[in-house]
Design a protein around this motif. Structure first.
Motif, PDB file in Angstrom:
ATOM      1  N   ASP A 164       9.774   1.392  10.324  1.00 42.28           N
ATOM      2  CA  ASP A 164      11.292   0.754  10.451  1.00 42.28           C
ATOM      3  C   ASP A 164      11.810   0.065   9.156  1.00 42.28           C
ATOM      4  O   ASP A 164      12.815   0.283   8.808  1.00 42.28           O
ATOM      5  CB  ASP A 164      11.004  -0.214  11.452  1.00 42.28           C
ATOM      6  CG  ASP A 164      10.453   0.372  12.709  1.00 42.28           C
ATOM      7  OD1 ASP A 164      11.166   1.367  13.273  1.00 42.28           O
ATOM      8  OD2 ASP A 164       9.693  -0.273  13.213  1.00 42.28           O
ATOM      9  N   VAL A 165      10.644  -0.379   8.533  1.00 39.51           N
ATOM     10  CA  VAL A 165      10.985  -0.965   7.055  1.00 39.51           C
ATOM     11  C   VAL A 165       9.949  -0.558   5.990  1.00 39.51           C
ATOM     12  O   VAL A 165       8.870  -0.500   6.301  1.00 39.51           O
ATOM     13  CB  VAL A 165      10.982  -2.540   7.204  1.00 39.51           C
ATOM     14  CG1 VAL A 165      11.250  -3.186   5.970  1.00 39.51           C
ATOM     15  CG2 VAL A 165      11.837  -3.145   8.426  1.00 39.51           C
ATOM     16  N   SER A 166      10.429  -0.526   4.852  1.00 37.68           N
ATOM     17  CA  SER A 166       9.612   0.332   3.729  1.00 37.68           C
ATOM     18  C   SER A 166       9.420  -0.949   2.615  1.00 37.68           C
ATOM     19  O   SER A 166      10.350  -1.718   2.694  1.00 37.68           O
ATOM     20  CB  SER A 166      10.450   1.643   3.201  1.00 37.68           C
ATOM     21  OG  SER A 166      10.265   2.520   3.973  1.00 37.68           O
ATOM     22  N   VAL A 167       8.006  -0.919   1.754  1.00 34.87           N
ATOM     23  CA  VAL A 167       7.960  -1.789   0.996  1.00 34.87           C
ATOM     24  C   VAL A 167       7.260  -1.129  -0.043  1.00 34.87           C
ATOM     25  O   VAL A 167       6.502  -0.140   0.042  1.00 34.87           O
ATOM     26  CB  VAL A 167       6.943  -2.868   1.518  1.00 34.87           C
ATOM     27  CG1 VAL A 167       6.658  -3.960   0.431  1.00 34.87           C
ATOM     28  CG2 VAL A 167       7.554  -3.532   2.335  1.00 34.87           C
ATOM     29  N   ILE A 168       7.736  -1.457  -1.315  1.00 33.38           N
ATOM     30  CA  ILE A 168       7.140  -0.887  -2.741  1.00 33.38           C
ATOM     31  C   ILE A 168       6.800  -2.330  -3.379  1.00 33.38           C
ATOM     32  O   ILE A 168       7.612  -3.224  -3.294  1.00 33.38           O
ATOM     33  CB  ILE A 168       8.108  -0.195  -3.635  1.00 33.38           C
ATOM     34  CG1 ILE A 168       8.205   1.337  -2.877  1.00 33.38           C
ATOM     35  CG2 ILE A 168       7.374   0.219  -4.757  1.00 33.38           C
ATOM     36  CD1 ILE A 168       9.037   2.153  -3.685  1.00 33.38           C
ATOM     37  N   THR A 169       5.631  -2.257  -3.941  1.00 33.70           N
ATOM     38  CA  THR A 169       4.998  -3.492  -4.688  1.00 33.70           C
ATOM     39  C   THR A 169       4.387  -3.160  -6.051  1.00 33.70           C
ATOM     40  O   THR A 169       4.246  -2.161  -5.965  1.00 33.70           O
ATOM     41  CB  THR A 169       4.175  -4.415  -3.868  1.00 33.70           C
ATOM     42  OG1 THR A 169       3.667  -5.480  -4.477  1.00 33.70           O
ATOM     43  CG2 THR A 169       2.746  -3.494  -3.631  1.00 33.70           C
ATOM     44  N   HIS A 170       4.657  -4.040  -6.839  1.00 33.78           N
ATOM     45  CA  HIS A 170       3.790  -4.068  -8.066  1.00 33.78           C
ATOM     46  C   HIS A 170       2.211  -4.243  -7.621  1.00 33.78           C
ATOM     47  O   HIS A 170       2.385  -5.357  -6.975  1.00 33.78           O
ATOM     48  CB  HIS A 170       4.455  -4.865  -9.263  1.00 33.78           C
ATOM     49  CG  HIS A 170       3.385  -4.555 -10.679  1.00 33.78           C
ATOM     50  ND1 HIS A 170       3.646  -3.535 -11.175  1.00 33.78           N
ATOM     51  CD2 HIS A 170       2.751  -5.412 -11.095  1.00 33.78           C
ATOM     52  CE1 HIS A 170       2.779  -3.160 -12.289  1.00 33.78           C
ATOM     53  NE2 HIS A 170       2.043  -4.696 -12.115  1.00 33.78           N
ATOM     54  N   ASP A 171       1.498  -3.568  -8.412  1.00 30.15           N
ATOM     55  CA  ASP A 171      -0.101  -3.652  -8.041  1.00 30.15           C
ATOM     56  C   ASP A 171      -0.628  -3.942  -9.266  1.00 30.15           C
ATOM     57  O   ASP A 171      -0.828  -2.983 -10.220  1.00 30.15           O
ATOM     58  CB  ASP A 171      -0.493  -2.720  -7.101  1.00 30.15           C
ATOM     59  CG  ASP A 171      -2.137  -2.777  -6.872  1.00 30.15           C
ATOM     60  OD1 ASP A 171      -2.609  -3.805  -7.282  1.00 30.15           O
ATOM     61  OD2 ASP A 171      -2.693  -1.616  -6.499  1.00 30.15           O
ATOM     62  N   ASP A 172      -1.249  -5.205  -9.698  1.00 26.51           N
ATOM     63  CA  ASP A 172      -1.934  -5.409 -10.906  1.00 26.51           C
ATOM     64  C   ASP A 172      -3.360  -4.902 -10.738  1.00 26.51           C
ATOM     65  O   ASP A 172      -4.217  -5.341 -11.745  1.00 26.51           O
ATOM     66  CB  ASP A 172      -1.762  -6.979 -11.090  1.00 26.51           C
ATOM     67  CG  ASP A 172      -0.678  -7.456 -11.628  1.00 26.51           C
ATOM     68  OD1 ASP A 172      -0.036  -6.952 -12.583  1.00 26.51           O
ATOM     69  OD2 ASP A 172       0.150  -8.138 -10.606  1.00 26.51           O
ATOM     70  N   ALA A 173      -3.887  -4.234  -9.709  1.00 22.90           N
ATOM     71  CA  ALA A 173      -5.021  -3.683  -9.548  1.00 22.90           C
ATOM     72  C   ALA A 173      -6.126  -4.763  -9.479  1.00 22.90           C
ATOM     73  O   ALA A 173      -6.951  -4.561 -10.320  1.00 22.90           O
ATOM     74  CB  ALA A 173      -5.419  -2.650 -10.595  1.00 22.90           C
ATOM     75  N   LEU A 174      -5.817  -5.829  -8.726  1.00 24.91           N
ATOM     76  CA  LEU A 174      -6.686  -7.051  -8.808  1.00 24.91           C
ATOM     77  C   LEU A 174      -8.143  -6.532  -8.000  1.00 24.91           C
ATOM     78  O   LEU A 174      -8.032  -5.925  -6.846  1.00 24.91           O
ATOM     79  CB  LEU A 174      -6.106  -8.254  -7.982  1.00 24.91           C
ATOM     80  CG  LEU A 174      -4.883  -8.577  -8.503  1.00 24.91           C
ATOM     81  CD1 LEU A 174      -4.109  -9.661  -7.666  1.00 24.91           C
ATOM     82  CD2 LEU A 174      -5.062  -9.244 -10.089  1.00 24.91           C
TER      83      LEU A 174
ATOM     84  N   ALA B  20      14.489  -1.888   3.367  1.00 31.78           N
ATOM     85  CA  ALA B  20      13.281  -1.966   2.317  1.00 31.78           C
ATOM     86  C   ALA B  20      13.244  -3.028   1.378  1.00 31.78           C
ATOM     87  O   ALA B  20      14.374  -3.677   1.142  1.00 31.78           O
ATOM     88  CB  ALA B  20      13.510  -0.533   1.343  1.00 31.78           C
ATOM     89  N   PHE B  21      12.142  -3.263   0.826  1.00 32.84           N
ATOM     90  CA  PHE B  21      11.850  -4.275   0.202  1.00 32.84           C
ATOM     91  C   PHE B  21      11.207  -3.977  -1.259  1.00 32.84           C
ATOM     92  O   PHE B  21      10.221  -2.933  -1.352  1.00 32.84           O
ATOM     93  CB  PHE B  21      10.940  -5.469   0.801  1.00 32.84           C
ATOM     94  CG  PHE B  21      11.420  -6.260   1.818  1.00 32.84           C
ATOM     95  CD1 PHE B  21      12.074  -7.487   1.677  1.00 32.84           C
ATOM     96  CD2 PHE B  21      11.511  -5.628   3.212  1.00 32.84           C
ATOM     97  CE1 PHE B  21      12.626  -8.234   2.751  1.00 32.84           C
ATOM     98  CE2 PHE B  21      12.206  -6.540   4.425  1.00 32.84           C
ATOM     99  CZ  PHE B  21      12.725  -7.702   4.101  1.00 32.84           C
ATOM    100  N   LEU B  22      11.557  -4.592  -2.173  1.00 32.18           N
ATOM    101  CA  LEU B  22      10.862  -4.081  -3.516  1.00 32.18           C
ATOM    102  C   LEU B  22      10.123  -5.608  -3.965  1.00 32.18           C
ATOM    103  O   LEU B  22      10.781  -6.692  -4.041  1.00 32.18           O
ATOM    104  CB  LEU B  22      11.716  -3.830  -4.750  1.00 32.18           C
ATOM    105  CG  LEU B  22      11.078  -3.265  -6.030  1.00 32.18           C
ATOM    106  CD1 LEU B  22      10.158  -2.401  -5.770  1.00 32.18           C
ATOM    107  CD2 LEU B  22      12.229  -2.619  -6.728  1.00 32.18           C
ATOM    108  N   SER B  23       8.757  -5.618  -4.083  1.00 24.37           N
ATOM    109  CA  SER B  23       8.176  -6.840  -4.522  1.00 24.37           C
ATOM    110  C   SER B  23       7.428  -6.932  -5.459  1.00 24.37           C
ATOM    111  O   SER B  23       6.742  -5.830  -6.032  1.00 24.37           O
ATOM    112  CB  SER B  23       7.161  -7.001  -3.113  1.00 24.37           C
ATOM    113  OG  SER B  23       6.042  -8.327  -3.668  1.00 24.37           O
TER     114      SER B  23
END
Length: 340
Positions: free
Chosen positions: A268-278, A242-245
């Protein structure tokens, strides 16, 4: 419509209408709200020169951007400015944006103060021992900081709860069974990135997982940074699941690296990101592409513009603070950790 026509329509004197629009405290709140609503409805915009003469203000807000600070000249900053600009326009203020070499940043603040060019300043990207906060206090300029820092000097600020957002995101991934979670952070001289790393590491430790320095990175939040870093990690002998972005832009690079490795995002791979709502890069829909910690940077700019003008016009505490919580939005980019 001019001031006299608006005054006649409301049955008030031009002086009362002018003072209501300029935020004078002697006009009661009900009258002020009635005047502002009528002005908005009929498209009345005060003459900026007359307003400057009436109030003694410059009717402008300043932003100083040092050229070497790449994190400022980016789409995230542009969305913030769009929100702040809307607040300035609604209140009859202009924006002065000074883009200067980094070594001239302090001189730029002093020049704005000496020329009385602005009534207030928004400070971006606070760092450790940030000299700008005591400097602006010394110069006597009203200002707000976008973010929190370690300064003991009094100041107003608005920030998103970065530590809590990344703690919750990491806890969510741990709850899905992930143990090797990589963090692709922003530049860690900036306080938002320092707090995001703290939330990530606190969540790992609380779950009995020792933070691995080999899984933590910080850089300008670009798509190539996400791609190159994720590609190298996924090709290694013990890749993360997993990735944290720290940015949706970086997360796009991570997702490209996952696809190039023949793996499936969210399976296979998880991702969470911060979203600035662009607005130009929406992560929306019933099931967004990315699971995210979401907080609108444009809304933050708008709110800061409102608060700073309220400070300037005497309606708010000069040291007002606001801490926003991010929303965890579940998308298609996360799933249980692969067995084995």
């Amino acid at each position: 419509m001019n001031l006299k026509q608006l005054s006649d329509m409301l049955g008030l004197s031009p002086t009362t209408v002018s003072r209501a629009l300029n935020g004078y405290p002697e006009v009661n709140a009900r009258t002020r709200a009635r005047v502002i609503e009528a002005a908005r409805h009929h498209g009345y915009v005060p003459n900026s020169m007359a307003k400057r003469l009436a109030t003694g203000r410059a009717m402008a807000i300043g932003h100083v951007v040092p050229l070497s600070d790449h994190d400022m000249i980016n789409p995230i900053f542009a969305d913030f400015i769009a929100g702040a600009g809307r607040a300035y326009s609604e209140a009859g203020y202009n924006m002065i944006l000074s883009v200067v070499p980094a070594e001239e940043e302090e001189a730029s603040y002093r020049a704005l103060s000496a020329a009385h060019s602005v009534d207030g300043i928004i400070v971006h990207g606070p760092k450790r021992n940030d000299y700008r906060i005591p400097l602006l206090n010394e110069l006597g300029i009203r200002f707000m900081v976008h973010g929190r820092c370690d300064s003991t000097h009094p100041h107003a600020w608005l920030d998103m709860n970065n530590r809590a957002a990344f703690l919750r995101a990491t806890e969510y991934l741990i709850g899905l069974g992930h143990r090797r979670i990589a963090l692709l952070n922003g530049i860690e001289t900036l306080f938002f990135a320092i707090r995001r790393r703290a939330g990530y590491e606190d969540a790992l430790r609380a779950a009995g997982i020792a933070p691995d320095p080999a899984l933590v990175f910080n850089s300008d939040m670009t798509e190539p940074y996400g791609y190159r870093t994720a590609r190298a990690l996924l090709a290694g002998p013990n890749p993360p699941t997993a990735f944290l972005s720290s940015s949706l832009i970086t997360a796009l690079g991570i997702s490209r690296a996952i696809a190039d490795a023949g793996l499936r995002l969210g399976a296979d791979v998880s991702v969470i990101t911060h979203d600035d709502a662009l607005l130009f890069l929406p992560n929306q829909g019933e099931r967004p592409m990315f699971t995210s910690t979401k907080s609108s940077i444009r809304d933050a700019g708008y709110r800061m513009g409102q608060l700073l003008i309220d400070i300037i016009e005497g309606r708010a505490d000069p040291h007002v603070t606001e801490l926003w919580e991010a929303e965890l939005v579940i998308g298609s980019s996360t799933g249980p950790a692969p067995s084995g």
